[in-house]
Design a protein around this motif. Structure first.
Motif, PDB file in Angstrom:
ATOM      1  N   SER A 161     -45.600  -0.880  25.671  1.00  0.00           N
ATOM      2  CA  SER A 161     -46.682  -0.943  24.692  1.00  0.00           C
ATOM      3  C   SER A 161     -46.580   0.170  23.664  1.00  0.00           C
ATOM      4  O   SER A 161     -46.867  -0.019  22.482  1.00  0.00           O
ATOM      5  N   GLN A 210     -56.483  -1.625  37.730  1.00  0.00           N
ATOM      6  CA  GLN A 210     -56.522  -3.067  37.944  1.00  0.00           C
ATOM      7  C   GLN A 210     -56.447  -3.402  39.436  1.00  0.00           C
ATOM      8  O   GLN A 210     -57.094  -4.349  39.901  1.00  0.00           O
ATOM      9  N   TRP A 232     -52.769 -16.300  39.858  1.00  0.00           N
ATOM     10  CA  TRP A 232     -52.329 -15.173  39.031  1.00  0.00           C
ATOM     11  C   TRP A 232     -51.974 -15.602  37.614  1.00  0.00           C
ATOM     12  O   TRP A 232     -52.008 -14.789  36.699  1.00  0.00           O
ATOM     13  N   LYS A 233     -51.659 -16.843  37.433  1.00  0.00           N
ATOM     14  CA  LYS A 233     -51.467 -17.338  36.072  1.00  0.00           C
ATOM     15  C   LYS A 233     -52.790 -17.366  35.324  1.00  0.00           C
ATOM     16  O   LYS A 233     -52.850 -17.080  34.114  1.00  0.00           O
ATOM     17  N   TYR A 235     -55.354 -15.355  35.991  1.00  0.00           N
ATOM     18  CA  TYR A 235     -55.878 -13.991  35.881  1.00  0.00           C
ATOM     19  C   TYR A 235     -54.892 -13.039  35.212  1.00  0.00           C
ATOM     20  O   TYR A 235     -55.068 -11.820  35.309  1.00  0.00           O
ATOM     21  N   GLN A 236     -53.884 -13.556  34.552  1.00  0.00           N
ATOM     22  CA  GLN A 236     -52.892 -12.676  33.955  1.00  0.00           C
ATOM     23  C   GLN A 236     -53.442 -11.900  32.757  1.00  0.00           C
ATOM     24  O   GLN A 236     -52.922 -10.837  32.415  1.00  0.00           O
ATOM     25  N   PHE A 237     -54.487 -12.414  32.117  1.00  0.00           N
ATOM     26  CA  PHE A 237     -55.074 -11.685  30.993  1.00  0.00           C
ATOM     27  C   PHE A 237     -56.086 -10.640  31.465  1.00  0.00           C
ATOM     28  O   PHE A 237     -56.329  -9.662  30.763  1.00  0.00           O
ATOM     29  N   ARG A 238     -56.639 -10.847  32.634  1.00  0.00           N
ATOM     30  CA  ARG A 238     -57.579  -9.867  33.183  1.00  0.00           C
ATOM     31  C   ARG A 238     -56.853  -8.728  33.879  1.00  0.00           C
ATOM     32  O   ARG A 238     -57.243  -7.570  33.764  1.00  0.00           O
ATOM     33  N   TYR A 239     -55.798  -9.056  34.611  1.00  0.00           N
ATOM     34  CA  TYR A 239     -54.975  -8.043  35.281  1.00  0.00           C
ATOM     35  C   TYR A 239     -53.519  -8.251  34.869  1.00  0.00           C
ATOM     36  O   TYR A 239     -52.727  -8.821  35.628  1.00  0.00           O
ATOM     37  N   PRO A 240     -53.120  -7.852  33.692  1.00  0.00           N
ATOM     38  CA  PRO A 240     -51.769  -8.189  33.203  1.00  0.00           C
ATOM     39  C   PRO A 240     -50.654  -7.565  34.038  1.00  0.00           C
ATOM     40  O   PRO A 240     -49.729  -8.255  34.470  1.00  0.00           O
ATOM     41  N   GLN A 244     -48.177  -9.434  36.880  1.00  0.00           N
ATOM     42  CA  GLN A 244     -46.713  -9.398  36.809  1.00  0.00           C
ATOM     43  C   GLN A 244     -46.113  -8.919  38.131  1.00  0.00           C
ATOM     44  O   GLN A 244     -45.116  -9.462  38.613  1.00  0.00           O
TER      45      GLN A 244
END
Length: 328
Positions: A161, A210, A232-233, A235-240, A244
């Motif tokens: 990032s 997270q 997890w697909k 919730y990937q935006f809540r716990y990126p 992963q």
């Protein structure tokens, strides 16, 4: 063995009825033998379900490893405490084999059950407390490895990032522009208190990672059908970063081939004439065989095509024989 015993127990009344009606049927099991068969069937049921789940046909995700193996170990431990001497002796031999291959739990596969929303950390704590007691070193090791692995993913995410951040400046929006023009001082005090409360709540939430937020959430009902990859697909935006990490852990295969196929393959490679090969040579032979067989299995052969090829073969043979006779 489990399938045969379960089928025999299912038809127990039929065997007893046959004993009463047919005098030639003299090999009906006794009552004690039926009880012994039920005990053995109950013990083998756990191994049958585990072997079926770990077979290479379904390719299960890694979160299914720990619950199944821990169930096998607890079942054998209970059988060792049985009052039946035969069950204790059988469980003792089975437990020796279990310790040889499954005594040391793979920490990564233990973490895999934590990322399952139906179990989380509570299930690992429950199992380790039953096996090693409260406050065991094994449980502390799992927790420390989980935190260190998550921190590694967070470090990788922060590096990526920071490399992608731009230096463009953003204009700040005046907070007073969003307020009504005729707002009095009392209303202004309420908004200021709300802003202070919101900043405090955000700071408290920011202090939790997270992983902490995920573990603090209530678990999903264990009896419900949950696709952990789909979870997890979503919730990937809540716990990126945590999502992963979960996807990488769940992709670790428990087993790539069926157990019977693995043992039969090893027996065909290592025999009495070839028993001194090194492990890397055996591994290379097994892999080459799987690759070659896999390529053959990808080409599907239809029955109609095979029949047509056989008929063409007979036609070609008849034509060849006629030509030979004509030439003669």
């Amino acid at each position: 063995m489990y399938l045969m015993l379960s089928s025999a127990i299912y038809y127990r009344r039929a065997f007893n009825h046959l004993k009463l009606t047919d005098t030639n049927f003299t090999h009906c099991p006794l009552v004690d033998e039926w009880v012994q068969a039920e005990k053995i069937c109950k013990l083998l049921e756990v191994f049958y379900e585990t072997t079926t789940l770990f077979s290479g046909v379904k390719y299960p995700t890694a979160n299914l490893y720990f619950p199944r193996v821990i169930t096998v170990q607890l079942t054998l431990s209970q059988a060792l405490q049985s009052s039946d001497e035969f069950m204790r002796s059988m469980a003792n031999r089975m437990f020796q084999k279990f310790d040889k291959y499954w005594k040391d739990y793979n920490i990564l596969l233990s973490i895999a059950v934590i990322v399952d929303p139906r179990f989380k950390m509570q299930f690992v704590e429950f199992c380790y407390n039953k096996l090693y007691g409260h406050g065991s070193n094994e449980l502390s090791l799992v927790k420390s490895k989980l935190v260190s692995l998550f921190e590694e993913y967070m470090g990788l995410a922060s590096k990526s990032s920071s490399s992608n951040t731009s230096t463009s400046s953003h204009s700040r929006i005046d907070d007073s522009a969003s307020l009504p023009l005729n707002s009095d001082s009392g209303c202004m005090d309420v908004f200021k208190e709300f802003d202070t409360f919101q900043r405090t709540e955000l700071n408290d939430r920011a202090q939790k990672s997270q992983l902490d937020l995920y573990l603090d959430e209530p678990k999903i009902d264990r009896s419900s059908k949950c696709n952990v990859l789909a979870f997890w697909k979503a919730y990937q935006f809540r716990y990126p970063e945590l999502a992963q990490m979960a996807r990488d852990i769940l992709s670790v295969p428990i087993s790539t081939v069926a157990s019977e196929s693995a043992f039969s393959t090893g027996g065909r490679i290592l025999d009495q004439y070839r028993s001194a090969m090194k492990p890397d040579v055996v591994e290379a032979l097994v892999c080459c065989r799987d690759w070659l067989v896999g390529q053959k299995e990808t080409t599907e052969v239809r029955l109609d095509d095979l029949t047509e090829n056989v008929m063409n073969l007979f036609i070609n043979e008849d034509a060849g024989s006629n030509n030979a006779a004509t030439d003669y």
